[in-house]
Design an enzyme around this catalytic site. Sequence first.
Site, PDB file in Angstrom:
ATOM      1  N   CYS A 153     -16.514 -19.040 -19.767  1.00 48.34           N
ATOM      2  CA  CYS A 153     -16.605 -19.182 -21.224  1.00 48.34           C
ATOM      3  C   CYS A 153     -15.286 -19.677 -21.797  1.00 48.34           C
ATOM      4  O   CYS A 153     -14.338 -18.901 -21.975  1.00 48.34           O
ATOM      5  CB  CYS A 153     -17.003 -17.848 -21.837  1.00 48.34           C
ATOM      6  SG  CYS A 153     -17.118 -17.901 -23.626  1.00 48.34           S
ATOM      7  N   CYS A 166     -14.298 -18.214 -25.186  1.00 44.22           N
ATOM      8  CA  CYS A 166     -13.816 -16.836 -25.099  1.00 44.22           C
ATOM      9  C   CYS A 166     -12.395 -16.774 -24.526  1.00 44.22           C
ATOM     10  O   CYS A 166     -11.554 -16.022 -25.007  1.00 44.22           O
ATOM     11  CB  CYS A 166     -14.706 -16.012 -24.170  1.00 44.22           C
ATOM     12  SG  CYS A 166     -16.461 -16.239 -24.448  1.00 44.22           S
ATOM     13  N   ASP A 167     -12.131 -17.531 -23.470  1.00 40.66           N
ATOM     14  CA  ASP A 167     -10.910 -17.302 -22.694  1.00 40.66           C
ATOM     15  C   ASP A 167      -9.890 -18.435 -22.724  1.00 40.66           C
ATOM     16  O   ASP A 167      -8.797 -18.284 -22.175  1.00 40.66           O
ATOM     17  CB  ASP A 167     -11.299 -16.992 -21.233  1.00 40.66           C
ATOM     18  CG  ASP A 167     -12.095 -15.693 -21.135  1.00 40.66           C
ATOM     19  OD1 ASP A 167     -11.904 -14.825 -22.001  1.00 40.66           O
ATOM     20  OD2 ASP A 167     -12.915 -15.555 -20.208  1.00 40.66           O
TER      21      ASP A 167
HETATM   22  C1  LIG Z   1     -16.381 -13.904 -18.185  1.00 40.12           C
HETATM   23  C2  LIG Z   1     -16.911 -13.839 -19.587  1.00 40.12           C
HETATM   24  C3  LIG Z   1     -16.037 -13.588 -20.630  1.00 40.12           C
HETATM   25  C4  LIG Z   1     -16.524 -13.510 -21.936  1.00 40.12           C
HETATM   26  N1  LIG Z   1     -15.651 -13.242 -22.947  1.00 40.12           N
HETATM   27  C5  LIG Z   1     -16.090 -13.167 -24.222  1.00 40.12           C
HETATM   28  C6  LIG Z   1     -15.193 -12.923 -25.294  1.00 40.12           C
HETATM   29  O1  LIG Z   1     -13.980 -12.744 -25.084  1.00 40.12           O
HETATM   30  N2  LIG Z   1     -15.712 -12.875 -26.552  1.00 40.12           N
HETATM   31  C7  LIG Z   1     -17.038 -13.087 -26.817  1.00 40.12           C
HETATM   32  O2  LIG Z   1     -17.447 -13.017 -27.975  1.00 40.12           O
HETATM   33  N3  LIG Z   1     -17.910 -13.344 -25.813  1.00 40.12           N
HETATM   34  C8  LIG Z   1     -17.467 -13.395 -24.540  1.00 40.12           C
HETATM   35  N4  LIG Z   1     -18.343 -13.698 -23.527  1.00 40.12           N
HETATM   36  C9  LIG Z   1     -19.737 -13.985 -23.862  1.00 40.12           C
HETATM   37  C10 LIG Z   1     -20.488 -12.665 -24.109  1.00 40.12           C
HETATM   38  O3  LIG Z   1     -20.254 -11.798 -23.035  1.00 40.12           O
HETATM   39  C11 LIG Z   1     -21.991 -12.952 -24.250  1.00 40.12           C
HETATM   40  O4  LIG Z   1     -22.212 -13.846 -25.298  1.00 40.12           O
HETATM   41  C12 LIG Z   1     -22.729 -11.644 -24.536  1.00 40.12           C
HETATM   42  O5  LIG Z   1     -22.503 -10.714 -23.501  1.00 40.12           O
HETATM   43  C13 LIG Z   1     -24.230 -11.871 -24.694  1.00 40.12           C
HETATM   44  O6  LIG Z   1     -24.817 -10.633 -24.888  1.00 40.12           O
HETATM   45  P1  LIG Z   1     -26.345 -10.361 -24.566  1.00 40.12           P
HETATM   46  O7  LIG Z   1     -26.553  -8.928 -24.878  1.00 40.12           O
HETATM   47  O8  LIG Z   1     -27.181 -11.369 -25.223  1.00 40.12           O
HETATM   48  O9  LIG Z   1     -26.516 -10.624 -23.003  1.00 40.12           O
HETATM   49  P2  LIG Z   1     -25.766 -10.044 -21.714  1.00 40.12           P
HETATM   50  O10 LIG Z   1     -24.426  -9.526 -22.024  1.00 40.12           O
HETATM   51  O11 LIG Z   1     -25.899 -11.122 -20.698  1.00 40.12           O
HETATM   52  O12 LIG Z   1     -26.687  -8.805 -21.280  1.00 40.12           O
HETATM   53  C14 LIG Z   1     -27.948  -8.997 -20.731  1.00 40.12           C
HETATM   54  C15 LIG Z   1     -28.511  -7.652 -20.295  1.00 40.12           C
HETATM   55  O13 LIG Z   1     -29.879  -7.831 -19.920  1.00 40.12           O
HETATM   56  C16 LIG Z   1     -30.128  -7.139 -18.719  1.00 40.12           C
HETATM   57  N5  LIG Z   1     -31.293  -7.738 -18.047  1.00 40.12           N
HETATM   58  C17 LIG Z   1     -31.458  -9.014 -17.605  1.00 40.12           C
HETATM   59  N6  LIG Z   1     -32.668  -9.164 -17.039  1.00 40.12           N
HETATM   60  C18 LIG Z   1     -33.301  -7.971 -17.130  1.00 40.12           C
HETATM   61  C19 LIG Z   1     -34.561  -7.460 -16.720  1.00 40.12           C
HETATM   62  N7  LIG Z   1     -35.483  -8.230 -16.092  1.00 40.12           N
HETATM   63  N8  LIG Z   1     -34.864  -6.147 -16.968  1.00 40.12           N
HETATM   64  C20 LIG Z   1     -33.971  -5.343 -17.608  1.00 40.12           C
HETATM   65  N9  LIG Z   1     -32.763  -5.781 -18.030  1.00 40.12           N
HETATM   66  C21 LIG Z   1     -32.422  -7.053 -17.779  1.00 40.12           C
HETATM   67  C22 LIG Z   1     -28.817  -7.245 -17.943  1.00 40.12           C
HETATM   68  O14 LIG Z   1     -28.736  -6.237 -16.960  1.00 40.12           O
HETATM   69  C23 LIG Z   1     -27.816  -7.048 -19.094  1.00 40.12           C
HETATM   70  O15 LIG Z   1     -27.626  -5.665 -19.307  1.00 40.12           O
HETATM   71  C24 LIG Z   1     -17.899 -13.744 -22.207  1.00 40.12           C
HETATM   72  C25 LIG Z   1     -18.778 -13.994 -21.145  1.00 40.12           C
HETATM   73  C26 LIG Z   1     -18.297 -14.034 -19.846  1.00 40.12           C
HETATM   74  C27 LIG Z   1     -19.265 -14.284 -18.718  1.00 40.12           C
END
Ligand SMILES: Cc1cc2nc3c(=O)[nH]c(=O)nc-3n(C[C@H](O)[C@H](O)[C@H](O)COP(=O)(O)OP(=O)(O)OC[C@H]3O[C@@H](n4cnc5c(N)ncnc54)[C@H](O)[C@@H]3O)c2cc1C
Length: 311
Positions: free
Chosen positions: A135, A138-139
């Site tokens: 990302c 983000c970083d």
């Molecule tokens: C390395 C890295 C650094 C980042 N740094 C930042 C930052 O500094 N600032 C920022 O704003 N954003 C950052 N991001 C982006 C941010 O993490 C994402 O935008 C955010 O986490 C999205 O949230 P979400 O809840 O939509 O999905 P996710 O965080 O991807 O969570 C998805 C969830 O769904 C669950 N899941 C998936 N499939 C299933 C299933 N079939 N059954 C049950 N559960 C399931 C997973 O286990 C997980 O718990 C970063 C991302 C990465 C990879």
Amino acid sequence: MSDTIRDTVIIGSGCAGLTAAIYTARANLKPLVLEGHEPGGQLSITTLVENFPGWPEGIQGPQLIENMKLQATRFGAEFRMGHLASADLSKRPFALKIGSETIHTRTLIIASGASARWLGLPSEQALIGHGVSSCATCDGFFFSGREIAVVGGGDSAMEEALFLTRFAEKVTLLHRREQFRASRIMLDRAIAHPKIQFRANTIIEEVLGVEQKEVSGLRIRDIVTNEESTLPISGLFLGIGHIPNAKMFEGQIDLDEDGYIKTHDSVFTRVAGVYACGDVQDRRYRQAITAAGSGCMAALEVEKYLEEHGR
Ligand SMILES: Cc1cc2nc3c(=O)[nH]c(=O)nc-3n(C[C@H](O)[C@H](O)[C@H](O)COP(=O)(O)OP(=O)(O)OC[C@H]3O[C@@H](n4cnc5c(N)ncnc54)[C@H](O)[C@@H]3O)c2cc1C
């Protein structure tokens, strides 16, 4: 099979799912949160998060997630380890298959995220959050004045590389093929940029710095000459795309050509009572705060739906 019909079930425990859990729990809906393969979601694998409002000094990703989980638990959210294998959204209540168990629910919040594509090298995995990232938004800031590399050959890689030139001294774009998939306009922009250097036909064999817990370079190989060399860099960004975790809903709600859930009016899917939030329906912003914001919207829609249709 359980006889209980839940008011709401939340698929995913990243920032979208946890925000939805805080709101629905506080509305006394006793949400069940399924944690999935990555409890805490993508923020649980990163280190410092500096752009989530409310933390002037930044906060470690896992700590931010833990705080949200505690907040949701305090209001009565229930968490369960488990992975949704399939769902039947054609009947009410909806039926969710988790292992050998079937859970019934009146409403569903899908917050299952989109997983970044990684190269799959053990050294890369060991250094996520320590110089390896998927990302740039983000970083990128952490790499001011440093030399970094971006891997990929499509538009996302070009976009990441161009964005990173704001901070980095030099960006090396590594691609395993001769030809780039990126659109002409993005490719031309990247080629014309004085800070970006291209290395086609190149694969990464190893990310260096595992012992020091900090990226110090890449061991790369030219696949035409088979020559190996070291590229000294302090950051590696993956620009090879994301895989939305929505396959289990194929045929039941609308997905776009890349598998992201199609929503209208922010979080509505085509099935009444089923809402999608966070990265699983957002290919554009992909930030913790936008995921949390849409988690809040989905929770408020669940409340409205249950008020109108009864519990
Ligand atoms: C390395 C890295 C650094 C980042 N740094 C930042 C930052 O500094 N600032 C920022 O704003 N954003 C950052 N991001 C982006 C941010 O993490 C994402 O935008 C955010 O986490 C999205 O949230 P979400 O809840 O939509 O999905 P996710 O965080 O991807 O969570 C998805 C969830 O769904 C669950 N899941 C998936 N499939 C299933 C299933 N079939 N059954 C049950 N559960 C399931 C997973 O286990 C997980 O718990 C970063 C991302 C990465 C990879």
